[in-house]
Design an enzyme around this catalytic site. Structure first.
Site, PDB file in Angstrom:
ATOM      1  N   GLY A  56       0.818  -1.219   0.000  1.00  0.00           N
ATOM      2  CA  GLY A  56       0.000   0.000   0.000  1.00  0.00           C
ATOM      3  C   GLY A  56       0.847   1.261   0.000  1.00  0.00           C
ATOM      4  O   GLY A  56       0.454   2.279   0.556  1.00  0.00           O
ATOM      5  N   SER A  57       2.023   1.190  -0.662  1.00  0.00           N
ATOM      6  CA  SER A  57       2.921   2.360  -0.620  1.00  0.00           C
ATOM      7  C   SER A  57       2.834   3.197  -1.890  1.00  0.00           C
ATOM      8  O   SER A  57       3.626   4.104  -2.096  1.00  0.00           O
ATOM      9  CB  SER A  57       4.365   1.924  -0.367  1.00  0.00           C
ATOM     10  OG  SER A  57       4.758   0.898  -1.245  1.00  0.00           O
ATOM     11  N   ASN A 108      -2.892  -7.520  -5.219  1.00  0.00           N
ATOM     12  CA  ASN A 108      -3.908  -7.394  -4.186  1.00  0.00           C
ATOM     13  C   ASN A 108      -3.455  -8.283  -3.036  1.00  0.00           C
ATOM     14  O   ASN A 108      -3.384  -9.507  -3.191  1.00  0.00           O
ATOM     15  CB  ASN A 108      -5.254  -7.859  -4.772  1.00  0.00           C
ATOM     16  CG  ASN A 108      -6.281  -8.164  -3.701  1.00  0.00           C
ATOM     17  OD1 ASN A 108      -6.151  -7.732  -2.563  1.00  0.00           O
ATOM     18  ND2 ASN A 108      -7.301  -8.911  -4.073  1.00  0.00           N
ATOM     19  N   ASN A 135       1.238  -2.551   5.411  1.00  0.00           N
ATOM     20  CA  ASN A 135       0.555  -1.258   5.593  1.00  0.00           C
ATOM     21  C   ASN A 135      -0.780  -1.179   4.863  1.00  0.00           C
ATOM     22  O   ASN A 135      -1.672  -0.448   5.296  1.00  0.00           O
ATOM     23  CB  ASN A 135       1.491  -0.132   5.107  1.00  0.00           C
ATOM     24  CG  ASN A 135       0.750   1.161   4.868  1.00  0.00           C
ATOM     25  OD1 ASN A 135       0.468   1.924   5.797  1.00  0.00           O
ATOM     26  ND2 ASN A 135       0.385   1.422   3.612  1.00  0.00           N
ATOM     27  N   TYR A 211     -13.443  -2.904  10.988  1.00  0.00           N
ATOM     28  CA  TYR A 211     -12.087  -2.375  10.797  1.00  0.00           C
ATOM     29  C   TYR A 211     -11.287  -2.452  12.101  1.00  0.00           C
ATOM     30  O   TYR A 211     -10.178  -2.997  12.134  1.00  0.00           O
ATOM     31  CB  TYR A 211     -12.179  -0.927  10.297  1.00  0.00           C
ATOM     32  CG  TYR A 211     -10.858  -0.200  10.276  1.00  0.00           C
ATOM     33  CD1 TYR A 211      -9.910  -0.452   9.282  1.00  0.00           C
ATOM     34  CD2 TYR A 211     -10.547   0.754  11.250  1.00  0.00           C
ATOM     35  CE1 TYR A 211      -8.690   0.219   9.257  1.00  0.00           C
ATOM     36  CE2 TYR A 211      -9.339   1.434  11.236  1.00  0.00           C
ATOM     37  CZ  TYR A 211      -8.408   1.156  10.237  1.00  0.00           C
ATOM     38  OH  TYR A 211      -7.203   1.820  10.236  1.00  0.00           O
ATOM     39  N   LYS A 215      -7.928  -4.638  13.229  1.00  0.00           N
ATOM     40  CA  LYS A 215      -6.707  -4.034  13.759  1.00  0.00           C
ATOM     41  C   LYS A 215      -6.357  -4.653  15.108  1.00  0.00           C
ATOM     42  O   LYS A 215      -5.179  -4.839  15.429  1.00  0.00           O
ATOM     43  CB  LYS A 215      -6.872  -2.514  13.869  1.00  0.00           C
ATOM     44  CG  LYS A 215      -7.001  -1.819  12.509  1.00  0.00           C
ATOM     45  CD  LYS A 215      -5.794  -2.077  11.627  1.00  0.00           C
ATOM     46  CE  LYS A 215      -5.764  -1.220  10.373  1.00  0.00           C
ATOM     47  NZ  LYS A 215      -4.591  -1.525   9.514  1.00  0.00           N
TER      48      LYS A 215
HETATM   49  N1  LIG Z   1      -5.201   7.346   8.181  1.00  0.00           N
HETATM   50  C1  LIG Z   1      -5.290   7.122   9.472  1.00  0.00           C
HETATM   51  O1  LIG Z   1      -5.642   7.991  10.268  1.00  0.00           O
HETATM   52  C2  LIG Z   1      -4.934   5.758  10.011  1.00  0.00           C
HETATM   53  C3  LIG Z   1      -5.001   5.563  11.397  1.00  0.00           C
HETATM   54  C4  LIG Z   1      -4.632   4.342  11.927  1.00  0.00           C
HETATM   55  C5  LIG Z   1      -4.172   3.335  11.089  1.00  0.00           C
HETATM   56  N2  LIG Z   1      -4.123   3.547   9.746  1.00  0.00           N
HETATM   57  C6  LIG Z   1      -3.634   2.456   8.918  1.00  0.00           C
HETATM   58  O2  LIG Z   1      -2.518   2.888   8.171  1.00  0.00           O
HETATM   59  C7  LIG Z   1      -2.471   2.191   6.934  1.00  0.00           C
HETATM   60  C8  LIG Z   1      -2.414   3.181   5.781  1.00  0.00           C
HETATM   61  O3  LIG Z   1      -3.553   4.036   5.851  1.00  0.00           O
HETATM   62  P1  LIG Z   1      -3.700   5.297   4.893  1.00  0.00           P
HETATM   63  O4  LIG Z   1      -4.651   6.214   5.573  1.00  0.00           O
HETATM   64  O5  LIG Z   1      -2.369   5.777   4.487  1.00  0.00           O
HETATM   65  O6  LIG Z   1      -4.443   4.615   3.661  1.00  0.00           O
HETATM   66  P2  LIG Z   1      -4.563   5.080   2.120  1.00  0.00           P
HETATM   67  O7  LIG Z   1      -5.932   4.689   1.672  1.00  0.00           O
HETATM   68  O8  LIG Z   1      -4.139   6.497   1.961  1.00  0.00           O
HETATM   69  O9  LIG Z   1      -3.519   4.150   1.401  1.00  0.00           O
HETATM   70  C9  LIG Z   1      -3.756   2.764   1.316  1.00  0.00           C
HETATM   71  C10 LIG Z   1      -2.945   2.230   0.153  1.00  0.00           C
HETATM   72  O10 LIG Z   1      -3.149   0.814   0.122  1.00  0.00           O
HETATM   73  C11 LIG Z   1      -3.476   0.425  -1.199  1.00  0.00           C
HETATM   74  N3  LIG Z   1      -4.344  -0.757  -1.119  1.00  0.00           N
HETATM   75  C12 LIG Z   1      -5.638  -0.821  -0.729  1.00  0.00           C
HETATM   76  N4  LIG Z   1      -6.118  -2.062  -0.810  1.00  0.00           N
HETATM   77  C13 LIG Z   1      -5.079  -2.833  -1.258  1.00  0.00           C
HETATM   78  C14 LIG Z   1      -4.938  -4.214  -1.536  1.00  0.00           C
HETATM   79  N5  LIG Z   1      -5.972  -5.054  -1.397  1.00  0.00           N
HETATM   80  N6  LIG Z   1      -3.728  -4.677  -1.956  1.00  0.00           N
HETATM   81  C15 LIG Z   1      -2.668  -3.832  -2.116  1.00  0.00           C
HETATM   82  N7  LIG Z   1      -2.757  -2.499  -1.873  1.00  0.00           N
HETATM   83  C16 LIG Z   1      -3.944  -2.010  -1.444  1.00  0.00           C
HETATM   84  C17 LIG Z   1      -4.186   1.629  -1.801  1.00  0.00           C
HETATM   85  O11 LIG Z   1      -4.155   1.605  -3.225  1.00  0.00           O
HETATM   86  C18 LIG Z   1      -3.393   2.774  -1.195  1.00  0.00           C
HETATM   87  O12 LIG Z   1      -2.258   3.090  -1.970  1.00  0.00           O
HETATM   88  C19 LIG Z   1      -3.721   1.289   6.903  1.00  0.00           C
HETATM   89  O13 LIG Z   1      -3.369   0.000   7.364  1.00  0.00           O
HETATM   90  C20 LIG Z   1      -4.637   1.970   7.895  1.00  0.00           C
HETATM   91  O14 LIG Z   1      -5.568   1.086   8.433  1.00  0.00           O
HETATM   92  C21 LIG Z   1      -4.491   4.731   9.186  1.00  0.00           C
END
Ligand SMILES: NC(=O)c1ccc[n+]([C@@H]2O[C@H](COP(=O)([O-])OP(=O)(O)OC[C@H]3O[C@@H](n4cnc5c(N)ncnc54)[C@H](O)[C@@H]3O)[C@@H](O)[C@H]2O)c1
Length: 309
Positions: A56-57, A108, A135, A211, A215
């Site tokens: 997810g980077s 995926n 991630n 969700y 986690k």
């Molecule tokens: N944003 C927040 O406040 C927050 C808080 C706590 C935890 N998190 C966790 O941090 C991590 C990143 O969150 P974010 O807000 O940067 O998310 P984001 O949606 O900005 O980025 C997620 C990325 O993962 C990719 N992705 C989604 N489904 C996928 C799959 N099935 N296979 C491969 N890639 C996939 C997407 O294309 C995207 O590039 C997640 O695990 C999220 O649960 C986020």
């Protein structure tokens, strides 16, 4: 510094001279990194020669911020994302910015075959995976085939598809990716796995039942896996971000002007009095991925401004 000279101000490192071999063997004292006090902190944080795979980077969120910090530390970075265009753009930006090897890998994470193929492609490219950062995930991110997750809202309102997608990306995908990297990691008896959980996995609240449950499960996954892989030279840790203000969240209208709703409630619980940005979490991931964070294993580290405490 000349060889054998501790950095200025450091105590001379402890040695095992005179300790009976049976004591060293019984307590595995030979496994202690006794040279550590001699080394500069900046050196411990380097990742030169390491291969890091960050799921997810490709986007603009936490995964991308993590990829930048790992690249800055010298790692080769496998940018894995379900979004091919985003993965490719991110890999170009990483190599252009930091001069490291960075390549896109499209998969995926919630698909067993794709997860394994992607890990094999990284191993074919660079020989191994030293660091896996799980991630990919979220409550409203891209799902398994471009569909958008509806992971928030009252549990009673969610469909089977919402629940399945949330679990597939946030929990099953982490297990699949981890299962896939254990092949190369176990054969080298070394590796670091970092699971991005959430402060939501440590607390209870309305509106994010599937969700937050995933986690919480990642914390259990980390704790249990640590018992199996720790003795094999592989360390695993979960990291729990609090609320990070990302471009996607702002665009999605997560912060309404009225300042009520779930994010306002989360801010009230965040004792530091503000949300975070992804880099505040990404730099903690870089620390955990490095030798400096070597003894943090089997636990869930909060980087949440006090949200879960
Ligand atoms: N944003 C927040 O406040 C927050 C808080 C706590 C935890 N998190 C966790 O941090 C991590 C990143 O969150 P974010 O807000 O940067 O998310 P984001 O949606 O900005 O980025 C997620 C990325 O993962 C990719 N992705 C989604 N489904 C996928 C799959 N099935 N296979 C491969 N890639 C996939 C997407 O294309 C995207 O590039 C997640 O695990 C999220 O649960 C986020």
């Amino acid at each position: 510094l000349s060889e054998g000279t501790p950095p200025r101000g450091r105590p001379a490192p402890f040695g095992l001279e005179g300790v009976p071999p049976e004591v060293i063997g019984a307590y595995r004292l030979d496994r202690l990194p006794l040279d550590r006090p001699r080394r500069a902190m900046a050196d411990l944080l380097r990742l030169d020669g390491k291969v890091a795979l960050v799921t997810g980077s490709g986007g603009q969120g936490l995964g991308n911020a993590i990829a930048h910090r790992l690249a800055e530390a010298g790692a080769s970075v496998a940018v894995l994302d379900v979004d091919a265009q985003a993965a490719s753009a991110a890999a170009d930006e990483l190599s252009g910015t930091w001069g490291v090897a960075a390549r896109p890998f499209v998969a995926n994470v919630g698909d067993w075959a794709q997860a394994h193929q992607a890990v094999q492609a990284v191993v074919d490219q660079w020989g191994t995976v030293d660091v896996l950062v799980n991630n990919a995930g979220g409550s409203g991110s891209v799902g398994t085939d471009g569909r958008t997750l509806q992971g928030s809202g009252s549990f009673a309102s969610l469909s089977k598809e919402d629940i399945d997608l949330t679990v597939t990306v946030n929990l099953t995908g982490v297990m699949y990716m981890t299962r896939a990297v254990l092949g190369p990691m176990l054969s080298r008896r070394s590796g670091r796995i970092i699971n991005i959980s959430s402060e939501g996995g440590k607390i209870g609240m309305a509106g994010g039942v599937p969700y937050n449950s995933c986690k919480a499960a990642l914390i259990g996954f980390t704790r249990n896996l640590a018992h199996e892989v720790g003795p094999e030279g592989i360390s695993v840790v979960a990291l729990c971000p609090g609320v990070m203000v990302t471009e996607r969240l702002v665009r999605r209208g997560a912060f309404p002007a009225s300042s009520d709703g779930s994010f306002a409630a989360l801010l009230r619980r965040t004792t530091l009095g503000r949300f975070s940005i992804p880099d505040e979490v990404a730099s903690a991931v870089a620390f955990l991925a490095s030798e400096a964070g070597s003894y943090i294993h089997g636990t869930a580290v909060s980087v949440g401004g006090g949200l879960a405490d």
